[in-house]
Design an enzyme around this catalytic site. Structure first.
Site, PDB file in Angstrom:
ATOM      1  N   ASP A 157      40.243 148.382  94.195  1.00  0.00           N
ATOM      2  CA  ASP A 157      39.069 149.250  93.999  1.00  0.00           C
ATOM      3  C   ASP A 157      38.615 149.953  95.282  1.00  0.00           C
ATOM      4  OD1 ASP A 157      39.053 148.618  91.329  1.00  0.00           O
ATOM      5  OD2 ASP A 157      37.515 147.062  91.502  1.00  0.00           O
ATOM      6  N   HIS A 173      58.478 146.773 105.556  1.00  0.00           N
ATOM      7  CA  HIS A 173      58.102 145.374 105.801  1.00  0.00           C
ATOM      8  C   HIS A 173      56.601 145.151 105.616  1.00  0.00           C
ATOM      9  CE1 HIS A 173      57.995 141.660 108.518  1.00  0.00           C
ATOM     10  NE2 HIS A 173      58.933 141.378 107.633  1.00  0.00           N
ATOM     11  N   LYS A 217      52.926 144.487 103.980  1.00  0.00           N
ATOM     12  CA  LYS A 217      52.324 143.721 102.887  1.00  0.00           C
ATOM     13  C   LYS A 217      50.888 144.208 102.753  1.00  0.00           C
ATOM     14  CE  LYS A 217      55.570 140.867 104.745  1.00  0.00           C
ATOM     15  NZ  LYS A 217      56.184 141.040 106.069  1.00  0.00           N
ATOM     16  N   LYS A 251      52.087 136.016 112.186  1.00  0.00           N
ATOM     17  CA  LYS A 251      52.308 137.096 113.147  1.00  0.00           C
ATOM     18  C   LYS A 251      50.951 137.557 113.665  1.00  0.00           C
ATOM     19  CE  LYS A 251      55.369 138.340 109.411  1.00  0.00           C
ATOM     20  NZ  LYS A 251      56.669 137.904 109.828  1.00  0.00           N
ATOM     21  N   HIS A 278      55.580 131.310 110.087  1.00  0.00           N
ATOM     22  CA  HIS A 278      55.937 132.702 109.833  1.00  0.00           C
ATOM     23  C   HIS A 278      54.774 133.649 110.176  1.00  0.00           C
ATOM     24  CE1 HIS A 278      57.034 136.158 107.043  1.00  0.00           C
ATOM     25  NE2 HIS A 278      58.185 135.951 107.636  1.00  0.00           N
TER      26      HIS A 278
END
Length: 483
Positions: free
Chosen positions: A232, A225, A227, A403, A401
């Site tokens: 670089d 889950h 992201k 968190k 959405h």
């Protein structure tokens, strides 16, 4: 013989050879009583379906060490650094202002449970919607000179997904290394053509834990889950947004999509890179090392940050433990934004204890949701929280959405973790833990602005909901530990 006897005989045999052995296995695993009871109840009520569901979604692999990082060089380096910080903890605290030192219990906890280095030379920027987030991420990728690393739960073959594909192909053509991990379940609809086109252009893209027979039952429940974007080794991103048009345009049935992401520049990017490198090693069995990926830590003055990852690849529920410690140490306020409210019992206990201790505890959640059963399950936790004095708000301007967590004046956390069983106990997640008053104030301001588009649930009114409403949430509550 009466047909009914045959049916019950067959049913009893099925129950004896399937549900009972599996129920014994679950009891011997010594999970939380709440989760154990939920699984046993499912087996009793639906013996065949319950067994299948357990095989797919219920097996516990953290203790079995299925997800080994043995041999990962970059992680071992940062483990040694974290051990050094533990030994020199008082020296590490000297880098913090006196207010932040009040959260040293959380800093020490994250050092021990997830090797989360305390880094100080950081600049942070809160990205408050899809437009800000994708503009910042795409801009950073366009400026990449050596590598682009991406890791997402959801990547859709839609407008924004194809814009990203074209950009990654362009950077690869320029000689930039591009590596990407997508969760096989979250990105199920991506399609082979999309991935094949990227691979043919030199982009290394892999699915995380492909759900294929015969490995299906051992892997389908453990989803990545996270992201993560690292460019670089100098700029990183994490938070709630995946790569899909809904994060820009919302969904018709629930309205606009509201989400929050974090941009990081500084030493904490190295720690975000370690998380990506660990997942890359797991998927590809390739070590990423060297200063191109991990620039030397500079320890410049800046925002103190710890990056913590949790999941089946770690020995502890590190993010959940940090949340519990933060809630338990709160003195004045707790602000929480979560799209799903299905917390484990210890988190509920901490929230209620804080509220009863006159801490200002507020939870912001969506009234509309992108998932039916989690929506009703989330509703089932509201009444007991209201009774303890926790203030709960329903967001009205679409689906929120985000968190993040704000505690007192100096501690906050933002990342991929929802306040539910799956995020805190099962999924692969990553969060940034921040110890700075200015950042805390910015996040608290964002929270209060979102409250303007919300309404507060009052206990007396909530108790008046219809029996059908209560029945739906009660049934959903039974399966909440299994979602």
């Amino acid at each position: 013989m009466h047909p009914g006897v045959d049916f019950w005989t067959v049913f009893s045999l099925i129950f004896l050879v399937t549900a009972i052995p599996v129920a014994i296995m679950i009891i011997l695993e010594k999970r939380s009583p709440f989760k154990t009871a939920a699984w046993v109840l499912a087996l009793i009520l639906l013996p065949v379906f319950g067994v299948v569901f357990y095989l797919f979604f219920g097996q516990e692999y953290r203790k079995k060490k299925l997800f080994s990082r043995k041999g990962l060089k970059s992680l071992n380096v940062y483990r040694k650094l974290s051990f050094r910080q533990i030994r020199q903890f008082e020296h590490s605290l000297d880098k913090l202002n006196p207010t932040a030192r009040g959260k040293e219990n959380i800093i020490r906890l994250l050092l021990k449970n997830s090797n989360a280095l305390l880094t100080t030379g950081n600049e942070l920027q809160i990205l408050n919607n899809g437009e800000e987030t994708f503009t910042a991420i795409f801009g950073a990728i366009k400026a990449a000179r050596h590598h682009v690393h991406l890791e997402y739960y959801i990547l859709d073959n839609d407008k924004i997904g194809n814009q990203l594909k074209d950009l990654l192909i362009e950077k690869r053509r320029e000689g930039v290394e591009v590596r990407m991990i997508v969760d096989d379940v979250g990105s199920w609809g991506l399609g082979k053509k999309y991935m094949t086109e990227l691979r043919e252009k030199g982009v290394e893209i892999y699915s995380f834990m492909e759900v294929r027979f015969p490995r299906l039952t051992s892997q389908v429940n453990y989803r990545n889950h996270r992201k993560i974007v690292v460019v670089d080794g100098k700029i990183g991103f994490t938070g709630g947004l995946n790569i899909a048009d809904r994060y820009l345009r919302g969904l018709k049935r629930i309205g606009p999509w509201h989400d929050t992401h974090l941009q990081i520049t500084g030493d904490a990017v190295n720690c975000l890179q370690v998380v990506f490198a660990a997942d890359w090693f797991f998927v590809v069995n390739e070590n990423l090392n060297g200063e191109n990926y991990f620039p030397p830590l500079k320890e410049y003055p800046g925002t103190p940050v710890q990056i913590s990852a949790s999941g089946p690849d770690s020995d502890w529920d590190s993010i959940g433990q940090a949340f519990f410690a933060a809630l338990g140490s709160a003195k004045s306020k707790i602000y929480i934004v979560t799209p799903y409210l299905m917390p484990p019992l210890e988190i509920i206990y901490a929230l209620k204890t804080a509220a009863l201790s006159n801490v200002d505890v507020r939870i912001l959640m969506p009234e509309k949701s992108d998932s039916i059963i989690p929506r009703w399950s989330s509703f089932s936790y509201i009444e007991e929280l209201l009774e303890a004095g926790v203030r709960v708000f329903f967001f009205q301007s679409g689906f929120i959405h985000s968190k993040y967590l704000v505690v007192d004046d100096v501690f906050s956390s933002i990342g991929t973790t929802n306040l539910d069983f799956r995020s805190l106990e099962t999924n692969f997640e990553v969060n940034a833990f921040v110890y700075e008053e200015a950042f805390n104030a910015d996040l608290a301001t964002l929270f209060k602005n979102d409250l303007k588009n919300s309404y507060e649930i009052k206990l007396d009114e909530w108790k008046q909901r219809s029996w059908r409403f209560k029945l739906r949430e009660s049934l959903a509550h039974l399966v909440s530990p299994l979602l």
